[in-house]
Design an enzyme around this catalytic site. Structure first.
Site, PDB file in Angstrom:
ATOM      1  N   PRO A 140      32.280  37.480  41.262  1.00 16.59           N
ATOM      2  CA  PRO A 140      32.096  37.225  42.696  1.00 16.59           C
ATOM      3  C   PRO A 140      32.245  35.753  43.089  1.00 16.59           C
ATOM      4  O   PRO A 140      31.275  35.084  43.461  1.00 16.59           O
ATOM      5  CB  PRO A 140      30.677  37.738  42.936  1.00 16.59           C
ATOM      6  CG  PRO A 140      29.977  37.457  41.638  1.00 16.59           C
ATOM      7  CD  PRO A 140      31.015  37.732  40.576  1.00 16.59           C
ATOM      8  N   CYS A 141      33.464  35.253  43.062  1.00 18.42           N
ATOM      9  CA  CYS A 141      33.710  33.858  43.406  1.00 18.42           C
ATOM     10  C   CYS A 141      33.307  33.541  44.848  1.00 18.42           C
ATOM     11  O   CYS A 141      33.051  32.384  45.185  1.00 18.42           O
ATOM     12  CB  CYS A 141      35.158  33.478  43.129  1.00 18.42           C
ATOM     13  SG  CYS A 141      36.375  34.604  43.809  1.00 18.42           S
ATOM     14  N   HIS A 142      33.208  34.565  45.683  1.00 20.49           N
ATOM     15  CA  HIS A 142      32.778  34.341  47.063  1.00 20.49           C
ATOM     16  C   HIS A 142      31.323  33.882  47.134  1.00 20.49           C
ATOM     17  O   HIS A 142      30.901  33.363  48.162  1.00 20.49           O
ATOM     18  CB  HIS A 142      32.986  35.607  47.911  1.00 20.49           C
ATOM     19  CG  HIS A 142      32.173  36.781  47.481  1.00 20.49           C
ATOM     20  ND1 HIS A 142      32.508  37.561  46.379  1.00 20.49           N
ATOM     21  CD2 HIS A 142      31.035  37.310  48.006  1.00 20.49           C
ATOM     22  CE1 HIS A 142      31.604  38.521  46.257  1.00 20.49           C
ATOM     23  NE2 HIS A 142      30.709  38.393  47.224  1.00 20.49           N
TER      24      HIS A 142
END
Length: 182
Positions: A140-142
């Site tokens: 989950p780079c967000h």
């Protein structure tokens, strides 16, 4: 680059995502682009242009259902989904491991991720690694923001607006909280 056996597109609350797989693991997951063909093209950048579109096997169908649920607000960290890291640089793998441990609704900064991988001062390198993430949103780079609570970059279609939309779906608490500011 993982050698994928197949790939497909699937609909989500934020648009059509893509997924590719090997015999036992996910080779890549792609957030939506402006068009379905654009999403497929970007997915194939990770796994090769010759990977055929196919019906997903059961473990991929399960992964798809969980990604769809996550993108409607389910609290699933997807941490048990098997990922094929063949060809992923070692530093990126360390960044992805830390990032993957961030639960839905929580955030870290690029600097905090850098410290957790044992590379204080490597916030920019963390951002570059996340910009090449072949498994969004499973990794989950967000959930990684710039210092001071700024959104920072985001390589998915829509950039920072998409990042903030995904955090809103997860009901992330942005603002003054432990772990948000460097």
């Amino acid at each position: 680059m993982a050698r994928a056996q197949g790939c497909c597109l699937f609909d989500t609350a934020i648009g059509p995502c893509g997924i590719a797989w090997t015999g036992r693991s996910l080779a890549a997951v792609q957030l939506p682009e402006a068009t379905r063909p654009g999403t497929l093209r970007r997915l194939r950048r990770y796994v090769g242009e010759d990977v055929p579109e196919a019906d997903p096997p059961a473990f991929v169908q399960s992964a798809i259902a969980r990604v769809q649920a996550l993108l409607t607000g389910a609290r699933d960290d997807l941490a048990d989904l098997p990922l094929d890291m063949e060809g992923v640089p070692e530093f990126h793998q360390r960044v992805y491991e830390v990032t993957r441990a961030i639960p839905p609704g929580a955030v870290l900064t690029y600097g905090e991720v850098a410290r957790r991988v044992g590379e204080p001062g490597a916030a920019r390198a963390v951002g570059q690694a996340l910009g090449k993430n072949p498994f969004a949103p499973v990794i989950p780079c967000h959930r990684v923001l710039a210092a001071g609570g700024r959104s920072g970059g985001f390589s998915a279609e829509g950039g920072a607006d998409t990042k903030l939309r995904m955090l809103e779906i997860e009901r992330a608490q942005l603002g003054e909280q432990p772990g948000l500011f460097d």
